[in-house]
Design an enzyme around this catalytic site. Sequence first.
Site, PDB file in Angstrom:
ATOM      1  N   HIS A 216       0.780  -1.376   0.246  1.00 37.93           N
ATOM      2  CA  HIS A 216      -0.551  -0.366  -0.476  1.00 37.93           C
ATOM      3  C   HIS A 216       0.960   0.931  -0.024  1.00 37.93           C
ATOM      4  O   HIS A 216       2.300   0.895   0.102  1.00 37.93           O
ATOM      5  CB  HIS A 216      -0.513  -0.105   1.098  1.00 37.93           C
ATOM      6  CG  HIS A 216      -0.871   0.141   2.526  1.00 37.93           C
ATOM      7  ND1 HIS A 216      -0.176  -0.845   3.296  1.00 37.93           N
ATOM      8  CD2 HIS A 216      -0.087   1.252   3.353  1.00 37.93           C
ATOM      9  CE1 HIS A 216       0.375  -0.505   4.760  1.00 37.93           C
ATOM     10  NE2 HIS A 216       0.710   0.676   4.289  1.00 37.93           N
TER      11      HIS A 216
ATOM     12  N   HIS B 181       3.725   7.618   3.555  1.00 39.36           N
ATOM     13  CA  HIS B 181       4.928   6.114   3.540  1.00 39.36           C
ATOM     14  C   HIS B 181       4.466   4.971   2.434  1.00 39.36           C
ATOM     15  O   HIS B 181       3.612   5.237   1.526  1.00 39.36           O
ATOM     16  CB  HIS B 181       5.122   5.415   5.121  1.00 39.36           C
ATOM     17  CG  HIS B 181       3.860   4.988   5.695  1.00 39.36           C
ATOM     18  ND1 HIS B 181       3.145   4.773   6.486  1.00 39.36           N
ATOM     19  CD2 HIS B 181       3.882   3.356   4.827  1.00 39.36           C
ATOM     20  CE1 HIS B 181       1.833   4.295   6.674  1.00 39.36           C
ATOM     21  NE2 HIS B 181       2.618   3.351   5.894  1.00 39.36           N
TER      22      HIS B 181
ATOM     23  N   GLU C   6       8.135   0.993   5.057  1.00 37.27           N
ATOM     24  CA  GLU C   6       7.302   0.409   6.327  1.00 37.27           C
ATOM     25  C   GLU C   6       7.260  -0.846   5.408  1.00 37.27           C
ATOM     26  O   GLU C   6       7.149  -1.827   4.185  1.00 37.27           O
ATOM     27  CB  GLU C   6       5.530   0.522   6.287  1.00 37.27           C
ATOM     28  CG  GLU C   6       4.992  -0.998   6.913  1.00 37.27           C
ATOM     29  CD  GLU C   6       3.550  -0.483   7.573  1.00 37.27           C
ATOM     30  OE1 GLU C   6       3.033  -0.823   8.422  1.00 37.27           O
ATOM     31  OE2 GLU C   6       3.211  -0.116   6.513  1.00 37.27           O
TER      32      GLU C   6
END
Length: 134
Positions: free
Chosen positions: A7, A79, A130
């Site tokens: 994502h 992010h 991440e």
Amino acid sequence: MIGRLNHIAIAVPDLDAASATYRDTLGAKVSAPQPEPDHGVTVVFVDLGNTKVELLHPLGEGSPIANYLKNNPSGGMHHVCYEVEDIIAARDKLKSEGARVLGDGEPKIGAHGKPVLFLHPKDFCGTLVEIEQV
């Protein structure tokens, strides 16, 4: 080592308005808001079939997203998240290559119910990264 893009996370000052933009203007499938108190955020997932957009809104006083929005009041990309097969092996390899893992270096359970770690943006072209175990 990294797998697919899981994502892209976007910090938003108004979660309802952002959800409506993705749902009504862009015609995307948008989830209900999901509070994540351990991470200080409320999230909404926009399902794009091949990946997701994660809308982030502050939850509580100490939210890292609140600080981000102080500096970026209109919101913005926060992010990117990549999948990894083994988060501990990935962490150890990244650290051996000089990457900085944020926090205490131990995975936390993320919004998808899977272990996650964050990597310092200065080590990844100015982007907070991440990693999430699949």
